[in-house]
Design an enzyme around this catalytic site. Structure first.
Site, PDB file in Angstrom:
ATOM      1  N   CYS A  79       0.810  -1.221   0.000  1.00 23.64           N
ATOM      2  CA  CYS A  79       0.000   0.000   0.000  1.00 23.64           C
ATOM      3  C   CYS A  79       0.843   1.271   0.000  1.00 23.64           C
ATOM      4  CB  CYS A  79      -1.002  -0.016   1.144  1.00 23.64           C
ATOM      5  SG  CYS A  79      -0.283  -0.037   2.795  1.00 23.64           S
ATOM      6  N   HIS A 131      -2.533   0.742   7.029  1.00 24.32           N
ATOM      7  CA  HIS A 131      -2.918   0.630   5.616  1.00 24.32           C
ATOM      8  C   HIS A 131      -3.290   2.006   5.088  1.00 24.32           C
ATOM      9  CE1 HIS A 131      -4.023  -1.555   2.033  1.00 24.32           C
ATOM     10  NE2 HIS A 131      -5.202  -0.945   2.003  1.00 24.32           N
ATOM     11  N   HIS A 143      -6.306   0.989  -3.610  1.00 25.23           N
ATOM     12  CA  HIS A 143      -5.269   0.563  -2.665  1.00 25.23           C
ATOM     13  C   HIS A 143      -4.693  -0.771  -3.096  1.00 25.23           C
ATOM     14  CE1 HIS A 143      -8.000  -2.242  -0.208  1.00 25.23           C
ATOM     15  NE2 HIS A 143      -8.766  -1.746  -1.155  1.00 25.23           N
TER      16      HIS A 143
END
Length: 173
Positions: A79, A131, A143
């Protein structure tokens, strides 16, 4: 023949009139926005263009493979690697480091202020800011999740993501 000549004269007259109007318009000063009760746009054209560039660049990475520590499309992305790559390539902005370190920079914004190109942060590993994704509008973000192993779009209203949302930040204004 006479019709063609008349049309040519009319076009020339319209063209000359149009140029005169254009020159007259260019010679006047712009009205004071506050005096007429409106505000200038909140965001510059450059910032708006950067948002579009970041958003479309991120969308172009859909279906790229996941790889922990990955920082380019050939190797795959995690990510933070995807976010760093997109911002560097699309906006010439250095956004590097772990997700937690990316979350410390930029300007914090409220969820209701999100615009395409802003970053959204989640707690997915039982620790803050584990994240990150790029908001693309309409409650969606791009993502690189390890689950299913591909860059994808998800909805922030999805029960999994909604429960784990922590904050949003912008680097684009």
């Amino acid at each position: 023949m006479q019709i063609a000549a008349a049309c040519a004269r009319t076009r020339a007259g319209l063209c000359a009139g149009g140029v005169a109007l254009l020159l007259a318009a260019c010679s006047t000063t712009a009205p004071d926005m506050q005096a007429i009760g409106t505000q200038p746009p909140a965001e510059s054209a450059q910032a708006t263009a950067r948002r579009s560039d970041v958003t479309f660049f991120a969308l172009g990475l859909i279906d790229t493979g996941y790889r922990f520590g990955g920082k380019n499309p050939e190797a795959g992305f995690d990510c933070s690697g995807m976010v760093s790559y997109v911002f560097r390539e699309a906006a010439n902005i250095s956004v590097s480091g772990s997700t937690a370190s990316i979350a410390k920079r930029g300007r914090e914004i409220g969820k209701e202020e999100l615009q395409p190109g802003d970053l959204v942060f989640f707690n997915t590993l039982g620790r803050p800011f584990s994240h990150v994704g790029i908001y693309i509008g309409d409650g969606r973000f791009v993502h690189a999740p390890s689950t299913n192993g591909r860059v994808r779009i998800d909805r922030m209203s999805n029960r999994y993501w909604a429960k784990r949302f922590e904050m949003a930040r912008t680097y684009l204004d």
